[in-house]
Write a protein that holds these residues in place. Structure first.
Motif, PDB file in Angstrom:
ATOM      1  N   GLY A   1     -71.073  32.654 -27.401  1.00 28.85           N
ATOM      2  CA  GLY A   1     -70.786  34.049 -27.726  1.00 28.85           C
ATOM      3  C   GLY A   1     -69.303  34.340 -27.715  1.00 28.85           C
ATOM      4  O   GLY A   1     -68.479  33.464 -27.467  1.00 28.85           O
ATOM      5  N   SER A   2     -68.994  35.598 -27.962  1.00 25.14           N
ATOM      6  CA  SER A   2     -67.596  36.033 -28.031  1.00 25.14           C
ATOM      7  C   SER A   2     -67.083  36.424 -26.655  1.00 25.14           C
ATOM      8  O   SER A   2     -67.853  36.820 -25.774  1.00 25.14           O
ATOM      9  N   ILE A   3     -65.759  36.343 -26.508  1.00 26.09           N
ATOM     10  CA  ILE A   3     -65.085  36.818 -25.306  1.00 26.09           C
ATOM     11  C   ILE A   3     -63.912  37.691 -25.746  1.00 26.09           C
ATOM     12  O   ILE A   3     -63.328  37.497 -26.808  1.00 26.09           O
ATOM     13  N   TRP A   4     -63.615  38.676 -24.926  1.00 23.53           N
ATOM     14  CA  TRP A   4     -62.560  39.632 -25.209  1.00 23.53           C
ATOM     15  C   TRP A   4     -61.570  39.652 -24.062  1.00 23.53           C
ATOM     16  O   TRP A   4     -61.893  39.282 -22.935  1.00 23.53           O
ATOM     17  N   LEU A   5     -60.379  40.146 -24.343  1.00 23.83           N
ATOM     18  CA  LEU A   5     -59.407  40.401 -23.283  1.00 23.83           C
ATOM     19  C   LEU A   5     -59.813  41.687 -22.582  1.00 23.83           C
ATOM     20  O   LEU A   5     -60.010  42.725 -23.230  1.00 23.83           O
ATOM     21  N   ARG A   6     -59.983  41.615 -21.265  1.00 21.81           N
ATOM     22  CA  ARG A   6     -60.393  42.795 -20.493  1.00 21.81           C
ATOM     23  C   ARG A   6     -59.444  43.961 -20.738  1.00 21.81           C
ATOM     24  O   ARG A   6     -59.872  45.103 -20.916  1.00 21.81           O
ATOM     25  N   SER A   7     -58.150  43.697 -20.780  1.00 22.03           N
ATOM     26  CA  SER A   7     -57.179  44.779 -20.952  1.00 22.03           C
ATOM     27  C   SER A   7     -57.388  45.521 -22.267  1.00 22.03           C
ATOM     28  O   SER A   7     -57.241  46.750 -22.328  1.00 22.03           O
ATOM     29  N   GLU A   8     -57.752  44.824 -23.331  1.00 24.06           N
ATOM     30  CA  GLU A   8     -57.985  45.469 -24.624  1.00 24.06           C
ATOM     31  C   GLU A   8     -59.259  46.304 -24.604  1.00 24.06           C
ATOM     32  O   GLU A   8     -59.300  47.403 -25.165  1.00 24.06           O
ATOM     33  N   VAL A   9     -60.296  45.802 -23.943  1.00 27.60           N
ATOM     34  CA  VAL A   9     -61.546  46.564 -23.832  1.00 27.60           C
ATOM     35  C   VAL A   9     -61.313  47.807 -22.975  1.00 27.60           C
ATOM     36  O   VAL A   9     -61.759  48.910 -23.315  1.00 27.60           O
ATOM     37  N   GLU A  10     -60.596  47.664 -21.873  1.00 19.39           N
ATOM     38  CA  GLU A  10     -60.296  48.809 -21.015  1.00 19.39           C
ATOM     39  C   GLU A  10     -59.484  49.858 -21.764  1.00 19.39           C
ATOM     40  O   GLU A  10     -59.715  51.060 -21.607  1.00 19.39           O
ATOM     41  N   GLU A  11     -58.548  49.426 -22.586  1.00 20.08           N
ATOM     42  CA  GLU A  11     -57.745  50.356 -23.380  1.00 20.08           C
ATOM     43  C   GLU A  11     -58.635  51.100 -24.380  1.00 20.08           C
ATOM     44  O   GLU A  11     -58.495  52.313 -24.560  1.00 20.08           O
ATOM     45  N   TYR A  12     -59.550  50.403 -25.032  1.00 16.99           N
ATOM     46  CA  TYR A  12     -60.490  51.046 -25.955  1.00 16.99           C
ATOM     47  C   TYR A  12     -61.300  52.113 -25.214  1.00 16.99           C
ATOM     48  O   TYR A  12     -61.445  53.241 -25.697  1.00 16.99           O
ATOM     49  N   ILE A  13     -61.819  51.764 -24.060  1.00 17.82           N
ATOM     50  CA  ILE A  13     -62.625  52.705 -23.288  1.00 17.82           C
ATOM     51  C   ILE A  13     -61.784  53.922 -22.913  1.00 17.82           C
ATOM     52  O   ILE A  13     -62.233  55.063 -23.054  1.00 17.82           O
ATOM     53  N   ARG A  14     -60.575  53.695 -22.477  1.00 17.27           N
ATOM     54  CA  ARG A  14     -59.695  54.792 -22.069  1.00 17.27           C
ATOM     55  C   ARG A  14     -59.425  55.747 -23.239  1.00 17.27           C
ATOM     56  O   ARG A  14     -59.431  56.965 -23.074  1.00 17.27           O
ATOM     57  N   LEU A  15     -59.223  55.211 -24.419  1.00 18.54           N
ATOM     58  CA  LEU A  15     -58.843  56.026 -25.573  1.00 18.54           C
ATOM     59  C   LEU A  15     -60.021  56.604 -26.361  1.00 18.54           C
ATOM     60  O   LEU A  15     -59.882  57.642 -27.001  1.00 18.54           O
ATOM     61  N   HIS A  16     -61.174  55.923 -26.333  1.00 15.94           N
ATOM     62  CA  HIS A  16     -62.239  56.284 -27.266  1.00 15.94           C
ATOM     63  C   HIS A  16     -63.581  56.647 -26.635  1.00 15.94           C
ATOM     64  O   HIS A  16     -64.510  56.977 -27.370  1.00 15.94           O
ATOM     65  N   ARG A  17     -63.695  56.576 -25.342  1.00 20.79           N
ATOM     66  CA  ARG A  17     -64.972  56.903 -24.701  1.00 20.79           C
ATOM     67  C   ARG A  17     -64.796  58.115 -23.803  1.00 20.79           C
ATOM     68  O   ARG A  17     -63.797  58.229 -23.093  1.00 20.79           O
ATOM     69  N   ARG A  18     -65.778  59.001 -23.834  1.00 20.00           N
ATOM     70  CA  ARG A  18     -65.741  60.153 -22.952  1.00 20.00           C
ATOM     71  C   ARG A  18     -66.031  59.716 -21.534  1.00 20.00           C
ATOM     72  O   ARG A  18     -66.915  58.885 -21.316  1.00 20.00           O
ATOM     73  N   PRO A  19     -65.332  60.302 -20.574  1.00 21.45           N
ATOM     74  CA  PRO A  19     -65.659  59.983 -19.165  1.00 21.45           C
ATOM     75  C   PRO A  19     -67.085  60.407 -18.861  1.00 21.45           C
ATOM     76  O   PRO A  19     -67.554  61.433 -19.353  1.00 21.45           O
ATOM     77  N   ARG A  20     -67.755  59.618 -18.084  1.00 24.75           N
ATOM     78  CA  ARG A  20     -69.128  59.939 -17.693  1.00 24.75           C
ATOM     79  C   ARG A  20     -69.089  60.873 -16.492  1.00 24.75           C
ATOM     80  O   ARG A  20     -68.293  60.668 -15.582  1.00 24.75           O
ATOM     81  N   PRO A  21     -69.949  61.899 -16.449  1.00 25.95           N
ATOM     82  CA  PRO A  21     -69.943  62.799 -15.303  1.00 25.95           C
ATOM     83  C   PRO A  21     -70.401  62.081 -14.035  1.00 25.95           C
ATOM     84  O   PRO A  21     -71.184  61.129 -14.113  1.00 25.95           O
ATOM     85  N   ALA A  22     -69.896  62.531 -12.933  1.00 28.72           N
ATOM     86  CA  ALA A  22     -70.318  61.961 -11.646  1.00 28.72           C
ATOM     87  C   ALA A  22     -71.794  62.259 -11.438  1.00 28.72           C
ATOM     88  O   ALA A  22     -72.340  63.215 -12.000  1.00 28.72           O
ATOM     89  N   ASP A  23     -72.447  61.473 -10.596  1.00 23.30           N
ATOM     90  CA  ASP A  23     -73.884  61.633 -10.349  1.00 23.30           C
ATOM     91  C   ASP A  23     -74.258  63.022  -9.851  1.00 23.30           C
ATOM     92  O   ASP A  23     -75.331  63.507 -10.128  1.00 23.30           O
TER      93      ASP A  23
END
Length: 69
Positions: A44-66
């Motif tokens: 399978g594929s592997i990604w650089l963690r830093s690039e995935v974290e940057e994507y999440i930071r810029l493009h994903r809404r924060p999830r509400p706390a429980d």
């Protein structure tokens, strides 16, 4: 000694980071801003963690706390 590219993550780790299942992850991978795999191996594929974290930071809404509605 040469330094490596950084910490690597596979799909399983990214599912956890995103909080999604495999089918939703396949959809997210199609987003133009989602990083390209660092390398694709026979397992399978592997990604650089830093690039995935940057994507999440810029493009994903924060999830509400429980405890939030």
């Amino acid at each position: 000694m040469a330094e490596g590219p950084g910490e690597l993550v596979a799909a399983g780790e990214i599912l956890t980071m995103l909080g999604v299942g495999r089918s939703r992850f396949r959809q997210i991978q199609q987003h133009p801003a989602f990083p390209r795999p660092y390398q694709t191996l026979s397992v399978g594929s592997i990604w650089l963690r830093s690039e995935v974290e940057e994507y999440i930071r810029l493009h994903r809404r924060p999830r509400p706390a429980d405890d939030e509605e």
